[in-house]
Design an enzyme around this catalytic site. Structure first.
Site, mmCIF file in Angstrom:
data_model
loop_
_atom_site.group_PDB
_atom_site.id
_atom_site.type_symbol
_atom_site.label_atom_id
_atom_site.label_comp_id
_atom_site.label_asym_id
_atom_site.label_seq_id
_atom_site.Cartn_x
_atom_site.Cartn_y
_atom_site.Cartn_z
ATOM 1 N N GLU A 1 -5.505 2.079 -7.434
ATOM 2 C CA GLU A 1 -6.078 3.345 -5.722
ATOM 3 C C GLU A 1 -6.523 4.212 -6.337
ATOM 4 O O GLU A 1 -7.067 5.275 -5.911
ATOM 5 C CB GLU A 1 -4.186 3.962 -5.952
ATOM 6 N N THR B 1 -2.089 -7.433 -6.210
ATOM 7 C CA THR B 1 -2.387 -6.353 -7.248
ATOM 8 C C THR B 1 -2.748 -7.273 -8.606
ATOM 9 O O THR B 1 -3.842 -7.529 -9.130
ATOM 10 C CB THR B 1 -2.961 -5.613 -7.083
ATOM 11 N N PHE C 1 0.796 -1.283 -0.108
ATOM 12 C CA PHE C 1 0.371 0.283 -0.135
ATOM 13 C C PHE C 1 1.061 1.009 0.451
ATOM 14 O O PHE C 1 0.259 2.636 -0.095
ATOM 15 C CB PHE C 1 -1.175 -0.018 1.279
ATOM 16 N N THR D 1 -9.463 -9.659 -11.444
ATOM 17 C CA THR D 1 -8.626 -8.830 -10.271
ATOM 18 C C THR D 1 -8.734 -7.365 -10.247
ATOM 19 O O THR D 1 -8.765 -7.304 -9.300
ATOM 20 C CB THR D 1 -7.399 -9.082 -10.897
ATOM 21 N N LYS E 1 -6.185 2.181 -17.908
ATOM 22 C CA LYS E 1 -5.609 3.014 -16.517
ATOM 23 C C LYS E 1 -5.448 2.577 -15.095
ATOM 24 O O LYS E 1 -6.129 1.564 -15.419
ATOM 25 C CB LYS E 1 -6.630 3.546 -16.438
ATOM 26 N N GLY E 2 -4.539 3.212 -14.736
ATOM 27 C CA GLY E 2 -4.123 2.031 -13.466
ATOM 28 C C GLY E 2 -5.627 2.276 -12.481
ATOM 29 O O GLY E 2 -6.450 3.033 -12.526
HETATM 30 MO MO1 MOS Z 1 0.946 3.247 -3.563
HETATM 31 S S1 MOS Z 1 0.788 4.559 -2.353
HETATM 32 O O1 MOS Z 1 1.047 4.161 -4.741
HETATM 33 O O2 MOS Z 1 2.172 2.474 -3.940
#
Ligand code: MOS
Length: 760
Positions: A726, A472, A245, A655, A722-723
């Site tokens: 987060e 992930t 994280f 996922t 796109k990621g």
């Molecule tokens: Mo994540 S907080 O960008 O490792």
């Protein structure tokens, strides 16, 4: 297909099960501290009991007398360790505990390390070390005596790089409706289940580091710097990470201490830091404050927006997240003024924690949007719709933007139309019911990356890339990309990650990894395909002879032309006279300097995108929450949460859903549970354990629904990714706060929202 494996919609990949899933659930997957080294010695850290001052003396005699103790490392016998300086956005996590003292910059700073034959002996000895301090009164946080607001010119300098447009003050002053409020977010610690560990082993002058890491090239290069040796002599290994994280992305000086000890003792050394030590030897999310002002027309059109933020950092390091970069872009406000000020305290240096800029700043913005909607007597979704725009106030265009699609789909699934807009108007027995919503956003980052792909004549492929499986599913999505481009079944692709012997991928941070890795692997696979295609169409004996390259597809281990002719991979390889084809590829995103690849090999990743490129590149979403607040006890529950998210090409719906789901749960946690409590007298974290640091458990999470909204955006990168890692924990806290306000009429502007704040 089932709930965990959503049916792919347009432009989405299949919900392939995780390729590493079996290894993980059977315990075969090796994490950093699982690696067997020959005859290891065990280390235990000694940490400072004061937050500010100096070590006057250390009495090691009792500690050294513990049977099995091999050596105690302190600032007195660790000469030769270099500093890995903190740098903005860089990979040195801190300036504070580089050299084990004698200067003390924060509570819990590493000031020594006992190494012994057993863990128990090392721990016992560490507790017997007597440290005399010259202590000074520390400053803990905002408003603490001695906390230092940074120099005005540093704030000014930062403001110049932050979004500004027009005269927001004037626009707000003359607006029909003016809104003005302040918000605050607490300190938070990542608390991954896997602790911070380091195992170092030297062989013939070469060092192997086993450590859970989000960036093995960072470990390799920074530990080399710390020890003043060539990076060629260092091998960093981290195949699986048990949660990070952000906390395992930056270099920790502990790695240097363990490597140093292993060398001095000529024996492998293993360190497993304790849970409480993890609170001070690593980074964390610092507390923030916000002042937001908005001016709007009666119809809801916002004409001016100012967002001022304050963030805590350590004395030496100006770490800031400055999420006004994002809050100022989410809607077109017409005019914008932003500013971020750092406040230095006697604390360890903060660092990346899941969605570092957006979690606190979008909590503030999306709470403010809800408050403004109330003030305008408008539905909060409609307020967002009125201010939805493909361009921001600075004139930048969005590459794609599906925010209102997300709102509409989530609102429908949630049943938003059932909401009575009047606060404290919905009740079910003893429970006050509230509905709230908020936007999620996360910048789309993509980084320089390299990869190696080998395809065998047997139709098996192997991908090597120093990516990081931090939970992930990176191996799975990379395998899917290779399988798709090479026309192979997924089971024929092996992906190897987490080893600095492989070509580098960027730090697994900023949600860039899937985009970065999939783009470079696609490039390598396409190069292999080109060679095979060329062999087929230029050979007279091939059934594909004379076809044009663009007509050839690869599927199920065959090359197939549009008119149905085909040739087996094995025959194509025979034609080439080789048993395998291997390609090494490098991918540089737009904006990368020509030396970005060299920098990456040297441990400095390049990440582009977000608001920094030619267009605004973001993944977006909308989250809807139902809360129930007990009318008598004020207990707060979240029985339902629905999130809809759009993030370009989704590689794997299973996922992706898992990422969104985990993040939404974390969002609930951020809203209602998490806060690191600080004893202001000693600048010390009090609840530094998993019993007192509240996180949600199953009983806190009831109905949770994820909607994947199709979106196509080939501007962001060739693979259109796109990621998402987060995205979904952004805005959740605001959605909960908005729902709590709707349920009770009480607006809480300081997280976390706990029942005592509703006893008004
Ligand atoms: Mo994540 S907080 O960008 O490792």
């Amino acid at each position: 297909m089932n709930r965990a494996a959503p049916e792919p919609k347009a432009n989405m990949g299949k919900p392939a099960p995780r390729v590493e899933g079996r290894a993980k659930v059977t315990g075969e997957a090796l994490y950093g501290s699982d690696f067997a080294v020959r005859n290891p010695a065990f280390a235990f850290l000694i940490t400072s009991a004061i937050a500010k001052g100096r070590i006057a003396q250390m009495d090691l005699s009792d500690a050294k007398a513990v049977p099995g103790v091999l050596e105690i490392f302190t600032h007195e016998n660790t000469n030769g360790l270099q500093e890995v300086p903190w740098s903005k956005g860089g990979l040195g996590a801190t300036s504070s505990w580089q050299n084990l003292g004698p200067e003390i910059g924060c509570d819990g700073q590493i000031i020594g390390m006992v190494v012994a034959d057993t863990y128990e002996a090392a721990r016992e000895a560490a507790y017997l070390v007597k440290v005399g301090y010259e202590a000074e009164k520390p400053s803990a946080t905002f408003d603490s005596p001695g906390a230092k607001v940074e120099d005005e010119n540093e704030t000014e300098q930062r403001s110049k790089e932050l979004p500004q447009a027009g005269n927001a003050d004037a626009a707000i002053a003359s607006a029909d409706v003016i809104f003005d409020a302040e918000y605050g977010t607490p300190t938070q610690h990542h608390n991954p289940i896997e602790l911070f560990t380091t195992t170092c082993e030297w062989k013939d002058g070469e060092l192997t580091v086993y450590e859970p890491s989000q960036f093995v090239y960072g470990v390799k290069n920074t530990v080399a710097k710390k020890l003043d040796i060539s990076p060629d002599k260092v091998h960093a290994i981290s195949p699986f990470v048990g949660g990070a994280f952000g906390s395992k992305g930056q270099f920790s000086p502990r790695t240097g201490f363990v490597a140093y000890a292993a060398k001095k003792l000529n024996r492998p050394v293993k360190l497993i830091a304790t849970r409480d030590q993890g609170f001070t030897i690593q980074t964390y999310r610092a507390e923030t404050r916000h002042h937001i002002r908005m001016g709007a027309q009666r119809d809801g059109k916002i004409v001016g927006f100012t967002h001022e933020g304050w963030e805590i950092t350590s004395r030496p390091d100006p770490y800031s997240v400055a999420g006004v970069e994002d809050s100022a872009r989410l809607y077109n406000y017409g005019t914008v003024k932003t500013r971020v000020t750092l406040v230095h305290a006697d604390r360890n240096t903060p660092g990346f924690m899941r969605s570092p800029p957006v979690v606190p700043y979008i909590y503030a913005l999306e709470s403010a949007m809800d408050e403004l909607a109330t003030k305008l007597n408008m539905d909060p979704i409609e307020l967002r719709r009125v201010n939805d725009s493909m361009m921001d106030a600075t004139g930048k265009q969005w590459s794609s933007r599906s925010l209102m699609k997300c709102y509409d789909q989530a609102a429908e699934a949630f049943g938003w139309s059932q909401r009575n807009p009047k606060p404290a108007s919905m009740r079910d027995g003893d429970w006050l019911v509230g509905f709230g919503c908020a936007s999620a956003m996360y910048p789309t980052h993509v980084g320089a990356a390299a990869a190696r792909v080998r395809l065998l004549a047997t139709g098996e492929a192997r991908v090597q890339i120093a990516a990081h499986e931090i939970g992930t599913g990176i191996q799975t999505v990379v395998a899917q990309m290779a399988a798709e481009r090479l026309g192979l079944p997924l089971s024929k692709v092996t992906v190897e990650t987490g080893d600095s012997a492989f070509p580098p991928s960027p730090v697994a941070g900023g949600s860039n990894q899937t985009a970065s890795c999939c783009n470079v692997v696609m490039k390598a696979c396409d190069a292999i395909r080109e060679k095979l295609t060329h062999a087929a169409i230029t050979s007279n004996e091939s059934p594909l002879a004379g076809k044009s390259a663009s007509q050839i597809r690869f599927t199920e281990g065959r090359a197939v032309s549009q008119d149905g002719n085909e040739e087996q991979l094995a025959d194509l390889f025979k034609r080439l006279g080789v048993g395998a084809l291997e390609e090494y590829a490098e991918f540089l995103p737009p904006g990368a300097t020509p030396d970005a690849m060299k920098q990456l090999y040297g441990g400095k990743p390049y990440l582009g995108g977000g608001s920094k490129g030619e267009k605004l590149m973001y993944a977006l979403g909308a989250e809807f929450v139902e809360v129930r607040v007990n009318a008598l006890t004020r207990e707060i529950r979240v029985p339902r949460i629905v999130g809809a998210f759009a993030a370009g090409h989704i590689m794997n719906t299973r996922t992706a859903r898992s990422q969104y789901m985990g993040a939404m749960i974390w969002g609930i946690s951020s809203a209602l549970h998490e806060a690191t409590e600080i004893d202001e007298r000693n600048a010390r974290y009090v609840n530094d354990n998993l019993a007192d640091y509240l996180v949600p458990v199953n009983a806190d999470v009831q109905q949770l629904e994820v909607i994947l909204v199709p979106e196509e955006d080939n501007f962001v990168n060739p693979a259109g990714i796109k990621g998402i890692g987060e995205l979904a924990n952004v805005g959740t806290a605001a959605a909960v706060a908005n729902a709590v306000c709707h349920a009770t009429g009480v607006r809480v502007r300081q997280l976390p929202i706990r029942l005592e704040k509703l006893l008004v």
